[in-house]
Design an enzyme around this catalytic site. Structure first.
Site, PDB file in Angstrom:
ATOM      1  N   GLU A 266      37.581  42.605  44.205  1.00 49.34           N
ATOM      2  CA  GLU A 266      36.510  42.511  45.072  1.00 49.34           C
ATOM      3  C   GLU A 266      37.201  42.802  46.325  1.00 49.34           C
ATOM      4  O   GLU A 266      38.349  42.599  46.890  1.00 49.34           O
ATOM      5  CB  GLU A 266      35.851  41.243  45.056  1.00 49.34           C
ATOM      6  CG  GLU A 266      35.076  40.633  43.696  1.00 49.34           C
ATOM      7  CD  GLU A 266      34.263  39.498  43.894  1.00 49.34           C
ATOM      8  OE1 GLU A 266      33.081  39.816  44.127  1.00 49.34           O
ATOM      9  OE2 GLU A 266      34.830  38.556  43.759  1.00 49.34           O
TER      10      GLU A 266
ATOM     11  N   ASP B  65      43.334  31.874  44.515  1.00 47.05           N
ATOM     12  CA  ASP B  65      42.839  33.109  43.708  1.00 47.05           C
ATOM     13  C   ASP B  65      42.646  34.276  44.648  1.00 47.05           C
ATOM     14  O   ASP B  65      42.412  35.294  44.117  1.00 47.05           O
ATOM     15  CB  ASP B  65      41.354  32.589  43.140  1.00 47.05           C
ATOM     16  CG  ASP B  65      40.349  32.151  43.841  1.00 47.05           C
ATOM     17  OD1 ASP B  65      40.692  32.144  45.241  1.00 47.05           O
ATOM     18  OD2 ASP B  65      39.229  31.772  43.538  1.00 47.05           O
ATOM     19  N   ARG B  66      42.720  34.102  46.047  1.00 39.82           N
ATOM     20  CA  ARG B  66      42.586  35.317  46.847  1.00 39.82           C
ATOM     21  C   ARG B  66      44.181  35.692  47.489  1.00 39.82           C
ATOM     22  O   ARG B  66      45.149  35.000  47.264  1.00 39.82           O
ATOM     23  CB  ARG B  66      41.873  34.861  48.106  1.00 39.82           C
ATOM     24  CG  ARG B  66      40.465  34.952  47.967  1.00 39.82           C
ATOM     25  CD  ARG B  66      39.855  34.643  49.154  1.00 39.82           C
ATOM     26  NE  ARG B  66      38.154  34.509  48.795  1.00 39.82           N
ATOM     27  CZ  ARG B  66      37.305  34.733  49.680  1.00 39.82           C
ATOM     28  NH1 ARG B  66      37.817  35.073  50.999  1.00 39.82           N
ATOM     29  NH2 ARG B  66      35.921  34.583  49.330  1.00 39.82           N
TER      30      ARG B  66
ATOM     31  N   ARG C 214      29.109  24.074  46.519  1.00 40.28           N
ATOM     32  CA  ARG C 214      29.863  23.908  47.713  1.00 40.28           C
ATOM     33  C   ARG C 214      29.097  23.312  48.750  1.00 40.28           C
ATOM     34  O   ARG C 214      28.060  23.640  49.288  1.00 40.28           O
ATOM     35  CB  ARG C 214      30.382  25.290  48.208  1.00 40.28           C
ATOM     36  CG  ARG C 214      31.750  25.439  47.948  1.00 40.28           C
ATOM     37  CD  ARG C 214      32.360  26.853  48.628  1.00 40.28           C
ATOM     38  NE  ARG C 214      32.993  27.593  47.683  1.00 40.28           N
ATOM     39  CZ  ARG C 214      33.564  28.729  47.691  1.00 40.28           C
ATOM     40  NH1 ARG C 214      33.475  29.201  48.890  1.00 40.28           N
ATOM     41  NH2 ARG C 214      34.041  29.284  46.799  1.00 40.28           N
TER      42      ARG C 214
ATOM     43  N   ASP D 147      42.516  27.782  46.969  1.00 41.38           N
ATOM     44  CA  ASP D 147      42.494  27.236  45.585  1.00 41.38           C
ATOM     45  C   ASP D 147      43.546  28.482  44.832  1.00 41.38           C
ATOM     46  O   ASP D 147      43.580  28.491  43.794  1.00 41.38           O
ATOM     47  CB  ASP D 147      41.268  27.325  44.897  1.00 41.38           C
ATOM     48  CG  ASP D 147      40.261  28.532  45.257  1.00 41.38           C
ATOM     49  OD1 ASP D 147      40.516  29.391  46.032  1.00 41.38           O
ATOM     50  OD2 ASP D 147      39.705  28.690  44.084  1.00 41.38           O
TER      51      ASP D 147
ATOM     52  N   LYS E 259      33.644  23.549  40.568  1.00 38.31           N
ATOM     53  CA  LYS E 259      33.164  24.846  39.741  1.00 38.31           C
ATOM     54  C   LYS E 259      33.410  24.301  38.335  1.00 38.31           C
ATOM     55  O   LYS E 259      34.604  23.598  37.947  1.00 38.31           O
ATOM     56  CB  LYS E 259      34.204  25.829  39.956  1.00 38.31           C
ATOM     57  CG  LYS E 259      34.644  26.324  41.485  1.00 38.31           C
ATOM     58  CD  LYS E 259      35.215  27.519  41.628  1.00 38.31           C
ATOM     59  CE  LYS E 259      36.632  27.417  41.747  1.00 38.31           C
ATOM     60  NZ  LYS E 259      37.312  28.555  41.937  1.00 38.31           N
TER      61      LYS E 259
ATOM     62  N   SER F  85      36.689  40.904  48.881  1.00 40.84           N
ATOM     63  CA  SER F  85      36.996  39.767  49.454  1.00 40.84           C
ATOM     64  C   SER F  85      38.234  39.291  49.283  1.00 40.84           C
ATOM     65  O   SER F  85      38.612  38.039  48.843  1.00 40.84           O
ATOM     66  CB  SER F  85      36.020  38.892  49.166  1.00 40.84           C
ATOM     67  OG  SER F  85      35.837  38.665  47.854  1.00 40.84           O
TER      68      SER F  85
ATOM     69  N   SER G 191      37.345  26.626  47.926  1.00 41.66           N
ATOM     70  CA  SER G 191      38.163  28.248  47.894  1.00 41.66           C
ATOM     71  C   SER G 191      38.804  28.132  49.512  1.00 41.66           C
ATOM     72  O   SER G 191      39.495  27.421  49.945  1.00 41.66           O
ATOM     73  CB  SER G 191      37.107  29.207  47.659  1.00 41.66           C
ATOM     74  OG  SER G 191      38.047  30.431  47.703  1.00 41.66           O
ATOM     75  N   HIS G 192      38.466  29.106  50.137  1.00 45.30           N
ATOM     76  CA  HIS G 192      38.863  29.437  51.752  1.00 45.30           C
ATOM     77  C   HIS G 192      38.000  28.766  52.776  1.00 45.30           C
ATOM     78  O   HIS G 192      38.633  28.800  53.754  1.00 45.30           O
ATOM     79  CB  HIS G 192      38.751  31.069  51.748  1.00 45.30           C
ATOM     80  CG  HIS G 192      37.444  31.641  51.518  1.00 45.30           C
ATOM     81  ND1 HIS G 192      36.867  31.568  50.218  1.00 45.30           N
ATOM     82  CD2 HIS G 192      36.473  31.803  52.376  1.00 45.30           C
ATOM     83  CE1 HIS G 192      35.552  31.996  50.346  1.00 45.30           C
ATOM     84  NE2 HIS G 192      35.435  32.181  51.661  1.00 45.30           N
TER      85      HIS G 192
ATOM     86  N   ASP H 155      44.763  31.683  49.333  1.00 39.72           N
ATOM     87  CA  ASP H 155      43.675  30.842  50.135  1.00 39.72           C
ATOM     88  C   ASP H 155      43.794  29.575  49.440  1.00 39.72           C
ATOM     89  O   ASP H 155      44.648  28.956  48.624  1.00 39.72           O
ATOM     90  CB  ASP H 155      42.438  31.484  49.654  1.00 39.72           C
ATOM     91  CG  ASP H 155      41.773  31.458  48.205  1.00 39.72           C
ATOM     92  OD1 ASP H 155      42.722  31.522  47.464  1.00 39.72           O
ATOM     93  OD2 ASP H 155      40.728  31.103  48.142  1.00 39.72           O
TER      94      ASP H 155
ATOM     95  N   LYS I 168      40.148  35.779  39.434  1.00 39.18           N
ATOM     96  CA  LYS I 168      41.004  36.425  40.475  1.00 39.18           C
ATOM     97  C   LYS I 168      42.328  35.451  40.599  1.00 39.18           C
ATOM     98  O   LYS I 168      42.165  34.429  40.398  1.00 39.18           O
ATOM     99  CB  LYS I 168      40.471  36.703  41.600  1.00 39.18           C
ATOM    100  CG  LYS I 168      39.796  35.684  42.477  1.00 39.18           C
ATOM    101  CD  LYS I 168      38.963  36.275  43.641  1.00 39.18           C
ATOM    102  CE  LYS I 168      38.312  35.127  44.362  1.00 39.18           C
ATOM    103  NZ  LYS I 168      36.837  35.362  44.582  1.00 39.18           N
TER     104      LYS I 168
HETATM  105  C1  G1P Z   1      32.332  35.503  48.614  1.00 35.72           C
HETATM  106  C2  G1P Z   1      32.918  36.863  48.513  1.00 35.72           C
HETATM  107  C3  G1P Z   1      32.813  37.086  47.042  1.00 35.72           C
HETATM  108  C4  G1P Z   1      33.516  35.980  46.311  1.00 35.72           C
HETATM  109  C5  G1P Z   1      33.357  34.598  46.597  1.00 35.72           C
HETATM  110  C6  G1P Z   1      34.087  33.465  45.859  1.00 35.72           C
HETATM  111  O1  G1P Z   1      31.002  35.260  48.101  1.00 35.72           O
HETATM  112  O2  G1P Z   1      32.178  37.708  49.194  1.00 35.72           O
HETATM  113  O3  G1P Z   1      33.392  38.480  46.771  1.00 35.72           O
HETATM  114  O4  G1P Z   1      33.677  36.284  44.922  1.00 35.72           O
HETATM  115  O5  G1P Z   1      33.444  34.355  47.942  1.00 35.72           O
HETATM  116  O6  G1P Z   1      35.458  33.648  46.439  1.00 35.72           O
HETATM  117  P1  G1P Z   1      29.808  35.266  49.043  1.00 35.72           P
HETATM  118  O7  G1P Z   1      29.822  34.252  50.372  1.00 35.72           O
HETATM  119  O8  G1P Z   1      29.803  36.726  49.841  1.00 35.72           O
HETATM  120  O9  G1P Z   1      28.638  35.073  48.316  1.00 35.72           O
HETATM  121 ZN    ZN Z   2      39.450  30.973  46.411  1.00 32.97          ZN
END
Ligand code: G1P
Ligand code: ZN
Length: 551
Positions: A371, A289-290, A28, A287, A132, A373, A119-120, A285, A384
């Site tokens: 998780e 997955d959240r 990223r 992509d 990824k 998150s 992702s987010h 989010d 997820k």
């Molecule tokens: C964060 C979240 C973690 C999740 C990841 C990808 O990672 O804390 O649980 O799997 O995003 O969505 P971190 O930024 O804490 O390494």
């Molecule tokens: Zn995501």
């Protein structure tokens, strides 16, 4: 130059970048980092060099639609053709959610998948981009794979790319690029079909058509818009105004596609708008997955959500045979541990990141995992899954005929409540963050027996994980401090940020007395928050008075 079915394959000489080490979830970076000449190509070539199974195999390709998605897809298609991939299935308009990629890899027995997403994280020209790789089981590539791509990226001298035209992605069709077949596929239908196998769509539909429940789903202008339209509106006949922000935009409408109370403001205000408000709210989010689940004036903590799912899975068609075990990441609250104890099943504690669940799922040691998150999932895929979690809750509400709040409170009454919060200190100086963690590491072995405001330390260490399936060891995954009343504090640095360092502090307290289940979370945790600050010296070391984000 090689001619492959009349298509020219060009070897491009390149110079290396030293920052292509994937983090918690892929590589990223800011968009302008990816826009450097050869940057994306180098990383993609490193993937092809490691994932030799892609040669002659099927690749699934898509992303969350953020800025640079469409451009990156054309490059990857040409590099796939040059690297001997036999077939690529790419989502229409370049869109595929992370869970849909996992679903497609498994369904069509692909050799792997590439997901373009950060992702987010915010998108747009000034936002983030990411890439990824998922392996043949549908899950994120393990650390051994990402370490190998990193090593290759540090000495890559050239990459291969086909001299071919761009492929139109705005309609479903099939075509050839040299010897490689390309199918531009419906991004949604295979995934939606899988959801129909797991949940009782009739029951959920009746709940909507009878007017018993209205829902609101916030797609945050990210990838789940088309999925939500097909599943909630079309297949489940949800109320007509069920979807908000459901058109994917390259910059997510300028928003932050992170499903939490701070960023899904419109959703939260709808649910809290008084009489006539929808009874169920959810968001996903960038992509897909959240997930965030809310009721009217009520927030379900993701750690609680995992525990509630575990306690009730047997009530839903896809899980009626019961679950064989569960797993949660280290910082996720131990609410699910209580359920596992009662059910007599194993509960695994893994490092942060979905990749650690893959072996446990493949080895059939667990059915559900999650998780803190805002991530939860099951053995149906190896990622997820945001929409899956929403459907799980909808199905549960339809079975129990209870509101989100009633289900959660009943759960706390039976298993106790884990008050839980995460404090994030973002974009802090990297050296200061490392020094703070090192200081904690140095202290960690000597904290046991210490007492802070009546909280006695039972155990303190730097978490390390031995995978029970392949015995691989992952060290330095976060400092955890366990207290004798089952309270806990965890400190770790984020592995997904793109600016400086982010310190995450996770704090939880277990409360069995139901008369004490109504406190505001930050109030219930005040003492532990102070203890965390004083042990880690956060304020002075990070030069911050307050966390930037509290979830
Ligand atoms: C964060 C979240 C973690 C999740 C990841 C990808 O990672 O804390 O649980 O799997 O995003 O969505 P971190 O930024 O804490 O390494
Ligand atoms: Zn995501």
């Amino acid at each position: 130059m090689i001619l492959n079915n009349k298509m020219k394959i060009i070897n491009i000489a390149t110079t290396t970048f030293d920052d292509q080490k994937p983090g918690t979830s892929g590589l990223r970076k800011k968009v302008n980092v990816f826009q450097q000449s050869h940057y994306l190509e180098n990383f993609v070539q490193s993937i092809f060099n490691v994932a030799t199974e892609l040669k002659g195999g099927l690749l699934i390709l898509g992303g969350d639609g953020r800025y640079y998605n469409a451009h990156a897809i054309q490059i990857i298609l040409k590099m796939a053709a040059a690297n001997g991939v036999k077939q690529v299935m790419v989502g229409e308009n370049g869109l595929l959610s992370t869970p849909a990629v996992s679903c497609l890899i498994r369904k069509y027995k692909a050799a792997g998948g590439i997901v373009l997403s950060a992702s987010h994280n915010p998108g747009g020209v000034n936002g983030d981009f990411g890439i990824k790789f998922n392996i043949a089981n549908g899950g994120p590539a393990p650390t051994s794979f990402t370490d190998a791509t990193y090593e290759i990226s540090k000495r890559l001298a050239e990459y291969q790319i086909a001299d071919a035209d761009d492929i139109p992605l705005d309609r479903q069709h099939s075509c050839q690029m040299g010897e490689m077949k390309i199918d531009v596929i419906d991004s949604v239908s295979d995934y939606a079909d899988l959801m129909e196998q797991l949940f009782d769509f009739n029951k959920i539909r009746t709940m909507f058509t009878s007017g018993w429940l209205e829902m609101c789903f916030d797609a945050m202008h990210a990838v789940t818009g088309p999925y939500a339209r097909e599943i909630f509106s079309k297949r489940l006949s949800a109320n007509v105004d069920a979807l908000i922000n459901s058109i994917p935009l390259e910059d997510f409408g300028g928003g932050h596609p992170d499903p939490n109370l701070a960023h899904a403001k419109e959703l939260v205000s709808r649910l809290n708008s008084g009489p006539g408000a929808p009874g169920f709210g959810a968001a996903s989010d960038g992509d897909g997955d959240r997930n965030m689940i809310i009721g009217q004036n009520f927030f379900v903590n993701p750690s609680d959500s995992l525990a509630i799912m575990t306690a009730n899975a047997h009530l839903l068609p896809g899980y009626k045979q019961g679950i064989c075990g569960v797993a949660r990441s280290l910082p996720t609250s131990r609410a699910v541990d209580k359920v596992a104890e009662v059910l007599g099943i194993d509960c695994y504690e893994t490092p942060t990141g979905w990749k650690y669940f893959g072996n446990l799922l493949d080895d059939k040691r667990i059915t559900l995992c999650g998780e803190e998150s805002f991530g939860s999932g099951s053995d149906h895929i190896r990622e997820k899954d945001g929409i899956w979690a929403v459907l799980f809750w909808l199905n549960l509400i339809a079975v129990k005929q209870q509101s989100v709040e009633e289900i959660t409170r009943e759960h706390w009454k039976k298993y106790g409540r884990h008050y839980y919060t995460r404090h994030d200190y973002e974009a802090i100086d990297s050296d200061a963050a490392e020094a703070l963690m090192q200081n904690l590491r140095d202290q960690s072995n000597s904290l046991a027996e210490n007492e802070y405001s009546g909280y006695k330390v039972l155990l303190s260490d730097d978490f390390s994980y031995t995978d029970p399936v392949d015995n691989s060891i992952t060290e330095n995954q976060g400092i955890r401090i366990l207290f004798d009343d089952e309270s806990r504090i965890v400190f770790r640095l984020s592995g997904t940020g793109t600016e400086g360092a982010t310190l995450r502090v996770y704090i939880e307290k277990y409360e069995t007395d139901a008369s004490q289940h109504n406190l505001p979370v930050q109030t219930a945790l005040t003492e532990l928050i102070d203890i965390a600050n004083s042990i880690a010296e956060i304020k002075s070391r990070c030069n911050r008075d307050q966390p930037d984000v509290i979830t």
